[in-house]
Scaffold this active site. Structure first.
Site, PDB file in Angstrom:
ATOM      1  CG  LEU A   1      28.529  -7.629  -6.800  1.00  0.00           C
ATOM      2  CD1 LEU A   1      29.652  -7.552  -7.817  1.00  0.00           C
ATOM      3  CD2 LEU A   1      27.617  -8.828  -7.099  1.00  0.00           C
TER       4      LEU A   1
ATOM      5  CB  SER B   1      31.095   7.855  -8.533  1.00  0.00           C
ATOM      6  OG  SER B   1      29.743   7.674  -8.868  1.00  0.00           O
TER       7      SER B   1
ATOM      8  CG  ASP C   1      33.203  -1.981  -2.026  1.00  0.00           C
ATOM      9  OD1 ASP C   1      34.166  -2.188  -2.775  1.00  0.00           O
ATOM     10  OD2 ASP C   1      32.570  -0.915  -1.990  1.00  0.00           O
TER      11      ASP C   1
END
Length: 383
Positions: free
Chosen positions: A174, A221, A139
């Site tokens: 992930l 977010s 990420d």
């Protein structure tokens, strides 16, 4: 590099074994060309301005859309997932208005730190067995992990655009390992959302203009993490007491009923970050903020943005006992904090007291955005 079928099978067995040993809950393989629809979808996202101020998405759009553009030598992409499912429904914190609601993922140690070292260990075993080269991403690089995870069969991108797994619901971190080794790809997962639109309907700010499309500019977010300026007025009340991120669209997903709770050995949530008192968070200066959030992803947004978020929650709390603390932040060195304090105090202080403060503050305030906060708040208190 070319490898035989038997070599591929042995290498895959090694990867599966090492992934489990490292604490990952799922692992699958995709080809670099497995996400042909991603470039057009990403281009549409950017063209519509849905990325907001996240210019790094637009700047890396070509590398992000095509894995082989990021690294031409890649032959296989290993996608690994770690379950961070909570042991409770995080939406329960939303009713406790004197406390802050922090997204589940941020209640743990920074997942980048947790995962990257383990991915490197697995990558090292791959090189030792098969040779070649590897690159590890969590990420922090222009890699579209969610489309790749879907192509590899770990789950599917739900209508909330996040990955959904039949085994782990919407709670998966992930990471990817790009390798020059050739591996047999896994089959893509099918979309199992059906007619359900729970994640779309629960969004407090209507951030989904259509299923499978997210306007980040309206997402809590984004507003509390990526957004560096004042929270737009239209979203402040809707944010409630969410001080870092939002889990609503994830928590409401029906597939979560199949999700197991994250292992404490892998991701131990900090009890002091589950529902921290606003009164304590409002008192954080830069040094105490850095100390309190050491090892947490929250540390990356800095004290000023975080306290801005806490002030929005304070303004929504209805708790007049917070007013003296908020008033103290009217003199904060950060205009971002001062502006949020004005809004919060306009909702907590008696009208007459607020009007008197405004009269003196407007004479001393030299920041245009903070002055605008005072002026926009005054009409409600000048009646």
């Amino acid at each position: 590099m070319r490898t035989s079928t038997s070599d591929k099978a042995r290498l895959r067995a090694l990867i599966d074994t090492e992934a489990r040993r490292a604490g990952f809950d799922a692992v699958a393989v995709a080809r670099p060309d497995a996400i042909p629809l991603a470039p057009a979808r990403l281009a549409e996202f950017v063209a519509d301005g849905f990325h907001g101020s996240m210019e790094w998405i637009a700047e890396t759009i070509e590398r992000r859309a095509e894995p082989s553009t990021l690294w031409p030598e890649v032959r296989s992409i290993i996608v690994l997932a770690m379950n961070y499912g909570p042991d409770h429904d995080p939406r329960g914190a939303l009713a406790k208005r004197d406390r802050g609601a922090i997204s589940v993922y941020a209640q743990n140690r920074d997942y980048h730190d947790v995962m990257k070292g383990r991915l490197k260990e697995i990558a090292g075993k791959i090189v030792a067995r098969a040779g070649g080269d590897v690159k590890v991403f969590v990420d922090t690089a222009p890699v579209m992990e969610k489309p790749l995870a879907e192509a590899a069969g770990l789950g599917w991108q739900g209508k909330h655009t996040n990955l959904v797994s039949r085994a782990h619901g919407s709670w998966l971190f992930l990471g990817t390992i790009f390798t020059t080794a050739e591996l047999e790809p896994d089959k893509p997962e099918e979309d199992h959302c059906g007619s359900c639109r729970a994640c779309l309907d629960v969004c407090p700010t209507d951030a989904f203009p259509a299923p499978y499309r997210l306007d980040a500019r309206r997402c809590i977010s984004y507003l509390t993490i990526e957004n560096k300026g004042p929270i737009p007025h239209e979203f402040r009340e809707k944010i409630g007491n969410r001080i870092y991120g939002c889990d609503d669209c994830l928590a409401v997903c029906p597939w979560n009923k199949f999700a197991s709770v994250a292992s404490e050995a892998k991701l131990a949530a900090r009890n002091d970050l589950r529902e921290p008192p606003l009164s304590e968070l409002l008192r954080l200066d830069d040094a105490t903020f850095r100390s309190f959030f050491s090892g947490s992803p929250i540390k990356r947004i800095g004290r000023d943005r975080f306290v801005r978020n806490v002030l929005i929650a304070a303004g929504n709390s209805g708790d007049a006992s917070l007013a003296p603390i908020v008033r103290g932040l009217l003199d904060d060195a950060s205009p971002l904090v001062r502006g949020a304090a004005v809004w919060a105090l306009s909702r907590l202080a008696p009208r007459r007291d607020f009007a008197k403060l405004a009269a003196s503050a407007l004479q001393a305030e030299d920041d245009a955005t903070v002055r605008d906060e005072w002026l926009s708040a005054l009409p409600d208190h000048a009646k």
